[in-house]
Design a protein around this motif. Sequence first.
Motif, short mmCIF file in Angstrom:
data_model
loop_
_atom_site.label_atom_id
_atom_site.label_comp_id
_atom_site.label_asym_id
_atom_site.label_seq_id
_atom_site.Cartn_x
_atom_site.Cartn_y
_atom_site.Cartn_z
N GLY A 69 0.81 -1.21 0.00
CA GLY A 69 0.00 0.00 0.00
C GLY A 69 0.85 1.26 0.00
N VAL A 70 1.88 1.28 0.82
CA VAL A 70 2.78 2.44 0.86
C VAL A 70 3.45 2.64 -0.49
CG1 VAL A 70 4.89 3.36 1.89
CG2 VAL A 70 3.18 2.28 3.35
N ALA A 71 3.89 1.54 -1.10
CA ALA A 71 4.52 1.63 -2.42
C ALA A 71 3.57 2.22 -3.46
CB ALA A 71 5.00 0.25 -2.87
N GLY A 72 2.27 1.93 -3.28
CA GLY A 72 1.27 2.44 -4.21
C GLY A 72 1.10 3.94 -4.18
N THR A 73 1.57 4.59 -3.12
CA THR A 73 1.49 6.05 -3.05
C THR A 73 2.69 6.72 -3.72
OG1 THR A 73 2.70 6.22 -0.93
CG2 THR A 73 0.31 5.86 -0.83
N GLU A 152 -2.88 11.43 0.44
CA GLU A 152 -3.20 10.81 -0.85
C GLU A 152 -4.62 11.19 -1.26
OE1 GLU A 152 -2.16 8.12 -4.08
OE2 GLU A 152 -1.05 9.23 -2.55
N GLU A 153 -4.77 11.67 -2.48
CA GLU A 153 -6.09 12.09 -2.96
C GLU A 153 -6.97 10.88 -3.24
OE1 GLU A 153 -8.09 15.10 -6.28
OE2 GLU A 153 -6.05 14.34 -6.57
N ARG A 154 -8.23 10.98 -2.86
CA ARG A 154 -9.18 9.90 -3.12
C ARG A 154 -9.47 9.80 -4.62
NH1 ARG A 154 -11.94 7.84 1.34
NH2 ARG A 154 -11.63 9.02 3.29
N PRO A 155 -9.88 8.62 -5.09
CA PRO A 155 -10.18 8.46 -6.53
C PRO A 155 -11.26 9.42 -7.02
CG PRO A 155 -10.04 6.33 -5.45
CD PRO A 155 -9.97 7.35 -4.36
N ASP A 156 -12.25 9.72 -6.16
CA ASP A 156 -13.32 10.62 -6.59
C ASP A 156 -12.96 12.09 -6.40
OD1 ASP A 156 -13.41 10.91 -3.85
OD2 ASP A 156 -15.46 10.16 -3.60
N ASN A 161 -7.27 12.39 1.94
CA ASN A 161 -6.97 11.46 3.04
C ASN A 161 -7.35 10.03 2.67
OD1 ASN A 161 -9.73 11.77 3.09
ND2 ASN A 161 -9.88 12.04 5.30
N SER A 162 -7.02 9.64 1.44
CA SER A 162 -7.44 8.33 0.93
C SER A 162 -6.64 7.19 1.55
CB SER A 162 -7.29 8.29 -0.59
OG SER A 162 -7.75 7.07 -1.12
N PHE A 163 -5.36 7.41 1.79
CA PHE A 163 -4.49 6.32 2.24
C PHE A 163 -4.24 6.39 3.74
CE2 PHE A 163 -0.34 4.57 3.30
CZ PHE A 163 -0.41 3.32 2.73
#
Length: 267
Positions: A69-73, A152-156, A161-163
Amino acid sequence: MRSNCCVVTSKRNRVVVSTAIVLAIVCAFSSVFAQETAFNADTIPAGKKSQCRITLRNAAIPALLIAYGVAGTMNDDLKLLNTEIREETLEGIDDKFTIDDFLQYAPAVAVYVAGAAGLQGLNTMKDEVKINAISLLIMGVTVTTMKYSFHEERPDGSSDNSFPSGHTAMAFANAEFLFQEYRYQNKWLALSGYLAAGFVGAFRVINDRHWVTDVAAGAGIGILSTKSAYCIYNHLSKRREKSTSSNSFLYPVVNPTCRGAVWRLNF
């Protein structure tokens, strides 16, 4: 033309590699989970209540989920995978579902309902409440700290605070709670919490509230929070028992031949 072809091939390779990473994590989780599981004992095995439930083997997968998950940011390949999964998931879906708002609590409710119905868990209901409270405290502090650290920006696009996913963390913390309490007594009840938690994670993506990597990290945080709570409560219980067993008493003694006091120390 050759340049465009190379770009498409490069993107496809990145997606394949990223997908392979996800599948590897899932497969590893399944194998470790199978090795750690003991089901349907007639009684809870002796000594299980006093054991700490964090080992290198059962903590590795939650830690990998958090790392993924961290890598995904930060990793462009994983961000691309997040975007493509979002596009594929949301294609043809117009309605939003609110079941994840309630389903995240279902595994914990199942623990208390099963206990009230007379099914023996690993701990008494009083202890279960304390363990669950410690777990949710650890999870809540961790999730909140990370949310306001990564931004982290949410998809919408509604907030930054997405992550990680708080709903998913809550669901998996409660799922691990249910699993630990009933893993020796009823395998279907013990595993049902993870099924519910999986749906919560899926609906967070379907509702366009989180990226897949947010959900992965939330799952890892939730599982480790509950495992940590059992260890913490185990340590506190041992200290309390030691304190109780080492009480000292001072009381007077008066009889025809002796007057004074007696100090008794139990340890």
